[in-house]
Write an enzyme that holds these catalytic residues in place. Structure first.
Site, mmCIF file in Angstrom:
data_model
loop_
_atom_site.group_PDB
_atom_site.id
_atom_site.type_symbol
_atom_site.label_atom_id
_atom_site.label_comp_id
_atom_site.label_asym_id
_atom_site.label_seq_id
_atom_site.Cartn_x
_atom_site.Cartn_y
_atom_site.Cartn_z
ATOM 1 N N ARG A 117 -34.314 -30.516 19.256
ATOM 2 C CA ARG A 117 -35.026 -31.265 19.191
ATOM 3 C C ARG A 117 -34.645 -32.346 18.098
ATOM 4 N NH1 ARG A 117 -39.956 -31.433 15.352
ATOM 5 N NH2 ARG A 117 -40.962 -32.785 16.016
ATOM 6 N N HIS B 164 -40.852 -39.445 14.508
ATOM 7 C CA HIS B 164 -40.623 -39.376 13.790
ATOM 8 C C HIS B 164 -40.959 -39.929 12.185
ATOM 9 C CE1 HIS B 164 -39.933 -34.692 12.634
ATOM 10 N NE2 HIS B 164 -40.299 -34.867 11.196
ATOM 11 N N GLU C 213 -46.355 -35.113 14.166
ATOM 12 C CA GLU C 213 -47.400 -34.772 12.671
ATOM 13 C C GLU C 213 -47.548 -35.750 12.238
ATOM 14 O OE1 GLU C 213 -45.110 -33.008 9.109
ATOM 15 O OE2 GLU C 213 -45.405 -30.812 10.777
ATOM 16 N N ASN D 248 -46.014 -27.131 14.604
ATOM 17 C CA ASN D 248 -45.116 -27.100 13.103
ATOM 18 C C ASN D 248 -45.712 -25.920 12.392
ATOM 19 O OD1 ASN D 248 -42.970 -28.860 14.445
ATOM 20 N ND2 ASN D 248 -43.756 -30.214 13.007
ATOM 21 N N TYR E 294 -45.828 -23.978 8.602
ATOM 22 C CA TYR E 294 -44.891 -23.645 7.652
ATOM 23 C C TYR E 294 -45.724 -22.366 6.848
ATOM 24 C CZ TYR E 294 -41.844 -26.870 9.084
ATOM 25 O OH TYR E 294 -40.754 -27.296 9.125
ATOM 26 N N GLU F 161 -41.146 -26.653 14.898
ATOM 27 C CA GLU F 161 -40.911 -26.527 13.899
ATOM 28 C C GLU F 161 -41.564 -25.089 13.594
ATOM 29 O OE1 GLU F 161 -41.315 -29.673 10.366
ATOM 30 O OE2 GLU F 161 -40.605 -31.160 12.441
HETATM 31 C C1 GCO Z 1 -42.452 -31.555 8.675
HETATM 32 C C2 GCO Z 1 -41.943 -32.238 9.022
HETATM 33 C C3 GCO Z 1 -40.682 -32.106 8.758
HETATM 34 C C4 GCO Z 1 -39.953 -31.112 7.569
HETATM 35 C C5 GCO Z 1 -39.905 -30.139 7.457
HETATM 36 C C6 GCO Z 1 -39.995 -29.500 6.581
HETATM 37 O O1 GCO Z 1 -42.878 -30.943 9.247
HETATM 38 O O2 GCO Z 1 -43.326 -31.919 7.685
HETATM 39 O O3 GCO Z 1 -41.877 -32.595 9.895
HETATM 40 O O4 GCO Z 1 -39.613 -33.837 8.632
HETATM 41 O O5 GCO Z 1 -39.485 -31.729 6.785
HETATM 42 O O6 GCO Z 1 -41.825 -30.063 8.036
HETATM 43 O O7 GCO Z 1 -41.144 -30.036 5.208
#
Ligand code: GCO
Length: 448
Positions: free
Chosen positions: A77, A121, A166, A294, A296, A352
């Site tokens: 990606r 992006h 995002e 995404n 995290y 992500e």
């Molecule tokens: C986001 C972006 C990425 C970041 C990654 C870490 O999700 O903020 O897609 O560009 O670098 O997530 O923060």
């Protein structure tokens, strides 16, 4: 669960983004983006870091593609730098920009790697920002023109298209908190941007369906599905407000043709109006082939009358990454199941997932031992297996990121890569997590 294997056609990839890795910002006709302007504005990024060179992927992509191949990943990606294609945002395209992405895609395909292409992006052409950027409805139409041009050029070789990455960050970080480009702090600007970004997605999607429609197309969101700090009713209410503001404001228009009523009422009390015109919601809610998520971390929310939104984040003492983000692997499963319940179990890709840790090279400079990242990845991947077993319509996983890169306002202070980038020499050194991911893909996929 140990012997569970991911399906043979499961997509295993890594993810990057143009401004974060390419460099070559003044090369081959590329125009300025809002992130060139923002990163060159004093005080906006750590140490005044910019994406001027980044990982120099623009020149070194053959080496990077080779590393993707050796990973055993079947997809990659990446994002298109809009100002590399249309230096002025629109008008005459820059053939050298298009040629770069065409070479990259051909190199990927030659190595059996599917291109997963993100159109936006965050690197909006500065010239469009100069005429209002995402606050200006016209930008949505300029995005649709840019998307159509990329469909013309690459759809014959693409595997999947992601219209936006995002939109929450583009709208809120770019126009509410001002932490990201263009650095505006104005609620009306933020919600106008939110709506115009979603409109841009819908316009590009509608055109793709009508004219091309030969590959997968979707959108990537970073939603939040927080946990309440306690069983108290007030905390549950606070979670619902948070969900409206940060999750339903994006998912409801895309999947339910409307914004969450309760949140619109809250916005109206603050004199913020979404610039919705007739037909917009139909356009925005066009049928995607997938939802990119995404993931995290997972927030914990507590009610807080003293805060304007009525909630505050609570630190539950989870271990954290170098970003200060809580490590909550089971939150990934909770988020996938919440989306499935609320939105009809759509096809989902994790576009992500990854973590920043303070990585450093071994004494001899040839290795990078990153056990924390391996632990983070292993625990999240385990919950992906459980999600599949529990019926989540999950089709793929893209690890963020292939290589350490420009982490927006944090500059180069935060390393997310499974490949270490020495930003002085631009040498690539695979970390232990690179080999972990390679072996995980090989050992956990049904090759039958
Ligand atoms: C986001 C972006 C990425 C970041 C990654 C870490 O999700 O903020 O897609 O560009 O670098 O997530 O923060």
């Amino acid at each position: 669960m140990q012997d569970f294997k991911f399906p043979k056609d499961f997509i295993w990839g890594t993810a990057t983004a143009s401004y974060q890795i390419e460099g070559a910002v003044n090369e081959d006709g590329r125009g300025l983006s809002i992130w060139d302007t923002f990163s060159h504005t004093s005080g906006k990024t750590a140490h005044g870091d910019t994406g001027d060179i980044a990982c120099d992927h623009y020149h070194r992509y053959p080496e990077d593609v080779k590393l993707i191949k050796e990973l055993g990943a079947n997809a990659y990606r990446f994002s298109i730098s809009w100002p590399r294609i249309f230096p002025k945002g629109a008008g005459k395209p820059n053939s050298k920009g298009t040629d770069f992405y065409s070479r990259l895609v051909d190199d990927l395909l030659e190595k059996g790697i599917k291109p997963a292409i993100t159109l936006y992006h965050w690197d909006l052409p500065q010239t469009l920002e100069d005429t209002g950027g995402w606050r200006n409805r016209d930008t949505a139409y300029r995005f649709a023109d840019f998307a159509d041009y990329m469909f013309q050029k690459l759809d014959d070789r693409a595997h999947m298209w992601i219209t936006l990455n995002e939109p929450l960050c583009s709208a809120y970080l770019g126009h509410l908190s001002g932490e990201h480009a263009p650095g505006i702090r104005n609620p009306q600007a933020a919600y106008s941007a939110l709506h115009h970004l979603l409109l841009a997605h819908g316009l590009a999607l509608g055109n793709y369906r009508e004219v091309y429609n030969s590959n997968l197309i979707g959108i990537t969101l970073n939603i939040s599905t927080p946990q309440p700090a306690s069983e108290k009713a007030a905390e549950a209410d606070a979670v619902e407000v948070f969900l409206d503001q940060n999750t339903r404001m994006f998912l409801d228009p895309l999947f339910k043709k409307k914004y969450p009523e309760r949140y619109l009422e809250r916005l109206m009390k603050t004199n913020v109006l979404l610039p919705v015109e007739n037909g917009d919601m139909e356009i925005i809610s066009g049928n995607v082939d997938f939802l990119g998520l995404n993931y995290y971390f997972e927030f914990t929310i507590s009610a807080d009358e003293s805060s304007p939104d009525g909630y505050r984040l609570v630190d539950k003492g989870f271990p954290k990454t170098a970003m200060g983000w809580d490590i909550v692997p089971e939150g990934l499963l909770r988020q996938l199941k919440w989306v499935g319940r609320e939105y009809g179990n759509p096809v989902v890709y994790i576009t992500e997932n990854g973590a920043a840790f303070p990585d450093s090279l071994s004494e001899n400079g040839t290795e990078c031992h990153d056990p924390d990242r391996i632990d983070y990845l292993a625990r999240h991947l385990q919950y992906l297996k459980q999600a599949l077993e529990e019926g989540v319509n999950l089709k793929g996983y893209f690890l963020w990121s292939l290589i350490d890169n420009f982490e927006w306002a944090y500059g180069y202070d935060k390393r997310f890569g499974i490949i270490y980038c020495d930003f002085k020499t631009l040498e690539r050194i695979p970390k232990d997590s690179y080999y972990f991911y390679r072996d995980y893909i090989a050992g956990n996929t049904d090759h039958g």
